[in-house]
Write a protein that holds these residues in place. Structure first.
Motif, PDB file in Angstrom:
ATOM      1  N   UNK A   1       1.432  -1.304   0.191  1.00  0.00           N
ATOM      2  CA  UNK A   1      -0.125  -0.153   0.314  1.00  0.00           C
ATOM      3  C   UNK A   1       0.789   1.022   0.456  1.00  0.00           C
ATOM      4  N   UNK A   2       0.401   2.037  -0.357  1.00  0.00           N
ATOM      5  CA  UNK A   2       0.897   3.182  -0.725  1.00  0.00           C
ATOM      6  C   UNK A   2       0.330   4.404   0.263  1.00  0.00           C
ATOM      7  N   UNK A   3       1.295   5.024   0.650  1.00  0.00           N
ATOM      8  CA  UNK A   3       2.195   5.803   2.187  1.00  0.00           C
ATOM      9  C   UNK A   3       2.597   6.852   2.008  1.00  0.00           C
TER      10      UNK A   3
ATOM     11  N   UNK B   1      -1.933  16.137  -4.716  1.00  0.00           N
ATOM     12  CA  UNK B   1      -0.753  16.270  -5.928  1.00  0.00           C
ATOM     13  C   UNK B   1       0.159  15.182  -5.570  1.00  0.00           C
ATOM     14  N   UNK B   2       0.613  15.924  -3.596  1.00  0.00           N
ATOM     15  CA  UNK B   2       1.549  15.014  -2.888  1.00  0.00           C
ATOM     16  C   UNK B   2       1.303  13.645  -3.359  1.00  0.00           C
ATOM     17  N   UNK B   3       0.016  12.943  -3.725  1.00  0.00           N
ATOM     18  CA  UNK B   3      -0.568  11.566  -2.869  1.00  0.00           C
ATOM     19  C   UNK B   3       0.058  10.830  -4.615  1.00  0.00           C
ATOM     20  N   UNK B   4      -0.689  11.850  -5.277  1.00  0.00           N
ATOM     21  CA  UNK B   4      -0.669  11.660  -6.856  1.00  0.00           C
ATOM     22  C   UNK B   4       1.379  11.204  -7.485  1.00  0.00           C
ATOM     23  N   UNK B   5       2.076  12.357  -6.958  1.00  0.00           N
ATOM     24  CA  UNK B   5       3.577  12.230  -7.119  1.00  0.00           C
ATOM     25  C   UNK B   5       4.007  11.091  -6.289  1.00  0.00           C
TER      26      UNK B   5
ATOM     27  N   UNK C   1      -0.592   0.571 -10.096  1.00  0.00           N
ATOM     28  CA  UNK C   1      -0.412   1.401  -9.053  1.00  0.00           C
ATOM     29  C   UNK C   1      -0.866   0.377  -8.356  1.00  0.00           C
ATOM     30  N   UNK C   2      -0.744   1.234  -6.880  1.00  0.00           N
ATOM     31  CA  UNK C   2      -1.465   0.854  -5.613  1.00  0.00           C
ATOM     32  C   UNK C   2      -2.607   0.327  -5.201  1.00  0.00           C
ATOM     33  N   UNK C   3      -3.481  -0.399  -4.682  1.00  0.00           N
ATOM     34  CA  UNK C   3      -4.360  -0.414  -4.321  1.00  0.00           C
ATOM     35  C   UNK C   3      -4.810   0.252  -3.265  1.00  0.00           C
TER      36      UNK C   3
ATOM     37  N   UNK D   1      -7.669   5.752  -8.335  1.00  0.00           N
ATOM     38  CA  UNK D   1      -7.631   4.568  -8.489  1.00  0.00           C
ATOM     39  C   UNK D   1      -7.612   4.032  -6.761  1.00  0.00           C
ATOM     40  N   UNK D   2      -7.654   4.527  -5.872  1.00  0.00           N
ATOM     41  CA  UNK D   2      -7.434   3.599  -4.954  1.00  0.00           C
ATOM     42  C   UNK D   2      -8.730   3.078  -3.924  1.00  0.00           C
ATOM     43  N   UNK D   3      -8.477   1.808  -4.386  1.00  0.00           N
ATOM     44  CA  UNK D   3      -9.958   0.912  -3.941  1.00  0.00           C
ATOM     45  C   UNK D   3      -9.961   1.524  -2.475  1.00  0.00           C
ATOM     46  N   UNK D   4      -9.754   1.927  -1.977  1.00  0.00           N
ATOM     47  CA  UNK D   4      -9.392   1.668  -0.049  1.00  0.00           C
ATOM     48  C   UNK D   4      -8.386   2.415   0.287  1.00  0.00           C
ATOM     49  N   UNK D   5      -8.680   3.082   1.450  1.00  0.00           N
ATOM     50  CA  UNK D   5      -8.316   4.257   2.891  1.00  0.00           C
ATOM     51  C   UNK D   5      -8.126   3.659   4.394  1.00  0.00           C
ATOM     52  N   UNK D   6      -6.669   3.422   4.678  1.00  0.00           N
ATOM     53  CA  UNK D   6      -6.830   2.779   6.153  1.00  0.00           C
ATOM     54  C   UNK D   6      -6.982   4.107   6.936  1.00  0.00           C
ATOM     55  N   UNK D   7      -7.984   4.047   7.179  1.00  0.00           N
ATOM     56  CA  UNK D   7      -8.464   5.701   7.901  1.00  0.00           C
ATOM     57  C   UNK D   7      -9.291   5.258   9.341  1.00  0.00           C
ATOM     58  N   UNK D   8      -9.528   5.847  10.141  1.00  0.00           N
ATOM     59  CA  UNK D   8      -9.751   6.199  11.107  1.00  0.00           C
ATOM     60  C   UNK D   8     -10.337   7.334  11.980  1.00  0.00           C
ATOM     61  N   UNK D   9     -11.792   6.908  12.825  1.00  0.00           N
ATOM     62  CA  UNK D   9     -12.199   7.712  13.490  1.00  0.00           C
ATOM     63  C   UNK D   9     -10.538   8.847  14.000  1.00  0.00           C
ATOM     64  N   UNK D  10     -10.749   9.885  14.281  1.00  0.00           N
ATOM     65  CA  UNK D  10      -9.728  11.060  15.239  1.00  0.00           C
ATOM     66  C   UNK D  10     -10.377  12.470  15.104  1.00  0.00           C
ATOM     67  N   UNK D  11      -9.977  13.040  16.218  1.00  0.00           N
ATOM     68  CA  UNK D  11      -9.876  14.331  17.673  1.00  0.00           C
ATOM     69  C   UNK D  11     -10.236  15.255  16.132  1.00  0.00           C
ATOM     70  N   UNK D  12     -11.524  15.940  16.353  1.00  0.00           N
ATOM     71  CA  UNK D  12     -11.984  16.825  15.299  1.00  0.00           C
ATOM     72  C   UNK D  12     -12.536  16.371  14.254  1.00  0.00           C
ATOM     73  N   UNK D  13     -13.094  14.678  14.706  1.00  0.00           N
ATOM     74  CA  UNK D  13     -13.207  14.111  13.035  1.00  0.00           C
ATOM     75  C   UNK D  13     -15.302  14.013  13.898  1.00  0.00           C
TER      76      UNK D  13
END
Length: 160
Positions: free
Chosen positions: A77-79, A103-107, A119-121, A142-154
């Motif tokens: 996966x991409x980070x 733009x940074x993520x696309x690069x 490309x990364x999934x 084309x990113x089929x998933x993002x590893x995200x979760x709740x955080x302060x302020x969300x």
């Protein structure tokens, strides 16, 4: 790596978990790729997703990750380098940043594509924090998933 092996041991302890996939976000300076080889060799049912940035892709990392990815045992996966908190970058126009978040993520995605030939999934943002406003851009990349979760302020219901 010890934490990863502990998770592997727990996951492999029960037949019900034999198809468990673990997302591993190694330290940015991780260099013990041979340990990853040993873990995947030892635990036949282990499937891993490893989140890496382009600066982590040393020759040893490329060899190990490509080999296990080809065998279907590992997804890469991409980070982003430095694991920036994207909600802060996206929501604060005056925040110091080298590029706009997408733009940074696309690069980084293009650097990933050069190394792995595809490309990364998925994407693992810093601290699992990401602004909901960025998801449209992720899909367009084309990113089929993002590893995200709740955080302060969300917002409490953002994940739905």
């Amino acid at each position: 790596m010890k934490a990863l092996l502990a998770a592997v041991c727990l996951a492999s302890a029960s037949p019900a978990h034999s198809r468990l996939t673990i997302l591993w976000v190694p330290a940015a300076d991780f260099a013990s790729w041979s340990e990853l080889d040993r873990a995947l060799t030892h635990y036949d049912d282990l499937r891993l997703t490893v989140a890496v940035s382009s600066t982590m892709l040393t020759p040893d990392a490329k060899k190990t990750l490509s080999s296990w990815s080809t065998k279907g045992r590992l997804e890469v996966a991409l980070r982003l380098d430095g694991d920036p908190l994207l909600p802060l970058i996206a929501s604060r126009p005056k925040a110091p940043r080298p590029d706009d978040a997408t733009a940074r993520l696309a690069l980084e995605r293009e650097r990933f594509r050069v190394v792995f030939g595809s490309a990364p999934a998925g994407f693992s943002p810093g601290a699992g924090a990401v602004s909901l406003a960025l998801f449209g851009g992720f899909q367009a990349m084309g990113l089929s998933w993002v590893a995200a979760g709740a955080y302060a302020g969300s917002p409490a219901s953002w994940a739905t």
